[in-house]
Design an enzyme around this catalytic site. Structure first.
Site, PDB file in Angstrom:
ATOM      1  N   ARG A  24      21.340 -49.159  -7.206  1.00 45.77           N
ATOM      2  CA  ARG A  24      19.893 -49.216  -6.983  1.00 45.77           C
ATOM      3  C   ARG A  24      19.470 -47.829  -6.546  1.00 45.77           C
ATOM      4  O   ARG A  24      19.746 -47.408  -5.415  1.00 45.77           O
ATOM      5  CB  ARG A  24      19.575 -50.265  -5.911  1.00 45.77           C
ATOM      6  CG  ARG A  24      18.112 -50.383  -5.569  1.00 45.77           C
ATOM      7  CD  ARG A  24      17.355 -51.129  -6.641  1.00 45.77           C
ATOM      8  NE  ARG A  24      16.062 -51.551  -6.121  1.00 45.77           N
ATOM      9  CZ  ARG A  24      14.926 -51.361  -6.758  1.00 45.77           C
ATOM     10  NH1 ARG A  24      14.934 -50.795  -7.948  1.00 45.77           N
ATOM     11  NH2 ARG A  24      13.801 -51.769  -6.237  1.00 45.77           N
ATOM     12  N   GLY A  25      18.835 -47.105  -7.437  1.00 50.27           N
ATOM     13  CA  GLY A  25      18.518 -45.704  -7.213  1.00 50.27           C
ATOM     14  C   GLY A  25      17.802 -45.414  -5.916  1.00 50.27           C
ATOM     15  O   GLY A  25      18.140 -44.460  -5.198  1.00 50.27           O
ATOM     16  N   ASP A  27      18.006 -46.767  -3.137  1.00 49.57           N
ATOM     17  CA  ASP A  27      18.897 -46.875  -1.977  1.00 49.57           C
ATOM     18  C   ASP A  27      20.062 -45.887  -2.018  1.00 49.57           C
ATOM     19  O   ASP A  27      20.531 -45.456  -0.968  1.00 49.57           O
ATOM     20  CB  ASP A  27      19.506 -48.278  -1.885  1.00 49.57           C
ATOM     21  CG  ASP A  27      18.503 -49.362  -1.539  1.00 49.57           C
ATOM     22  OD1 ASP A  27      17.455 -49.048  -0.963  1.00 49.57           O
ATOM     23  OD2 ASP A  27      18.778 -50.534  -1.870  1.00 49.57           O
ATOM     24  N   THR A  28      20.560 -45.554  -3.213  1.00 46.85           N
ATOM     25  CA  THR A  28      21.874 -44.894  -3.272  1.00 46.85           C
ATOM     26  C   THR A  28      21.998 -43.676  -4.183  1.00 46.85           C
ATOM     27  O   THR A  28      23.047 -43.042  -4.197  1.00 46.85           O
ATOM     28  CB  THR A  28      22.943 -45.908  -3.709  1.00 46.85           C
ATOM     29  OG1 THR A  28      22.634 -46.370  -5.018  1.00 46.85           O
ATOM     30  CG2 THR A  28      23.038 -47.066  -2.745  1.00 46.85           C
ATOM     31  N   LYS A  29      20.970 -43.361  -4.950  1.00 46.70           N
ATOM     32  CA  LYS A  29      21.119 -42.240  -5.895  1.00 46.70           C
ATOM     33  C   LYS A  29      21.410 -40.915  -5.196  1.00 46.70           C
ATOM     34  O   LYS A  29      22.197 -40.108  -5.665  1.00 46.70           O
ATOM     35  CB  LYS A  29      19.877 -42.099  -6.763  1.00 46.70           C
ATOM     36  CG  LYS A  29      20.095 -41.132  -7.919  1.00 46.70           C
ATOM     37  CD  LYS A  29      18.949 -41.080  -8.885  1.00 46.70           C
ATOM     38  CE  LYS A  29      18.564 -42.364  -9.511  1.00 46.70           C
ATOM     39  NZ  LYS A  29      19.473 -43.000 -10.412  1.00 46.70           N
ATOM     40  N   GLY A  57      12.843 -39.794 -23.416  1.00 43.52           N
ATOM     41  CA  GLY A  57      12.877 -40.241 -24.809  1.00 43.52           C
ATOM     42  C   GLY A  57      14.006 -41.214 -25.099  1.00 43.52           C
ATOM     43  O   GLY A  57      13.985 -41.906 -26.114  1.00 43.52           O
ATOM     44  N   GLU A  91      22.698 -54.855 -15.665  1.00 43.97           N
ATOM     45  CA  GLU A  91      23.895 -54.024 -15.822  1.00 43.97           C
ATOM     46  C   GLU A  91      25.131 -54.736 -15.271  1.00 43.97           C
ATOM     47  O   GLU A  91      26.190 -54.747 -15.901  1.00 43.97           O
ATOM     48  CB  GLU A  91      23.713 -52.685 -15.112  1.00 43.97           C
ATOM     49  CG  GLU A  91      22.674 -51.795 -15.749  1.00 43.97           C
ATOM     50  CD  GLU A  91      22.292 -50.604 -14.882  1.00 43.97           C
ATOM     51  OE1 GLU A  91      22.903 -50.408 -13.795  1.00 43.97           O
ATOM     52  OE2 GLU A  91      21.382 -49.855 -15.286  1.00 43.97           O
TER      53      GLU A  91
END
Length: 181
Positions: A24-25, A27-29, A57, A91
């Site tokens: 989950r970006g 929270d964790t990216k 794109g 995912e």
């Protein structure tokens, strides 16, 4: 008919990545997902992290689904808002349904806190699929991390070691299957 150069053929046939990092970006990216991607890349493990492997794109589902299909190991970084994301759950379901090895990392969340919520926008068959995948992942041995008490370098080292060990085991299984044929 003209033959394609061997290097081009290898590039076409080569899977997108060895490891798919599901996270989950929000929270964790900028922490565990990004740090793990960097560490794996430095050790020459081809990893997929959406912000690093996609460009404007690219068709989101096509690109991600192809990466999951081609990967050998998945990393599921569970976090407090993970289950709020349709993409994360999609995912995870693909990873589990395709019987990929998955290394769970429970980042600032306990497995018991992870629940698929019905907010009325997702078809029930998707909710069921997501719930099954989530339950399977929660029953897989993983790493836990409390960002207030934990050692970041230790987490990144342990996570990358677990990923590499799983990659080696998958490669070994693949070789055994080839020998049987």
């Amino acid at each position: 008919m003209q033959r394609l150069p061997a290097t081009l053929c290898r590039k076409i046939a080569r899977p997108t990545c060895d490891v798919f990092i599901n996270h989950r970006g929000i929270d964790t990216k900028r922490n565990i997902a990004g740090l793990l991607y960097e560490r794996l890349t430095k050790t020459r493990v081809r990893s997929f992290l959406d912000s690093m492997n996609m460009k404007p794109g690219d068709r989101l589902f096509d690109h991600i689904d192809r990466a999951i299909d081609g990967c050998k190991v998945g990393v599921a970084v569970f976090s407090p808002r993970y289950c709020d994301s349709y993409f994360c759950l999609h995912e995870l379901a693909l990873l589990m349904e395709s019987k990929k090895r998955v290394v769970p990392i429970f980042y600032d969340v306990k497995p018991s806190q992870l629940v698929v919520k019905d907010n009325g926008t997702c078809p029930s068959k998707h909710l069921q699929r997501f719930s099954l995948a989530l339950e399977e992942a929660k029953l897989t041995v993983g790493l836990t991390f409390d960002p207030l008490r934990g050692d970041w370098s230790e987490l990144v080292r342990d996570a990358s070691d677990a990923v590499i060990m799983n990659l080696l085991e998958v490669e070994e299984e693949h070789k055994r299957m080839k020998r049987k044929l």
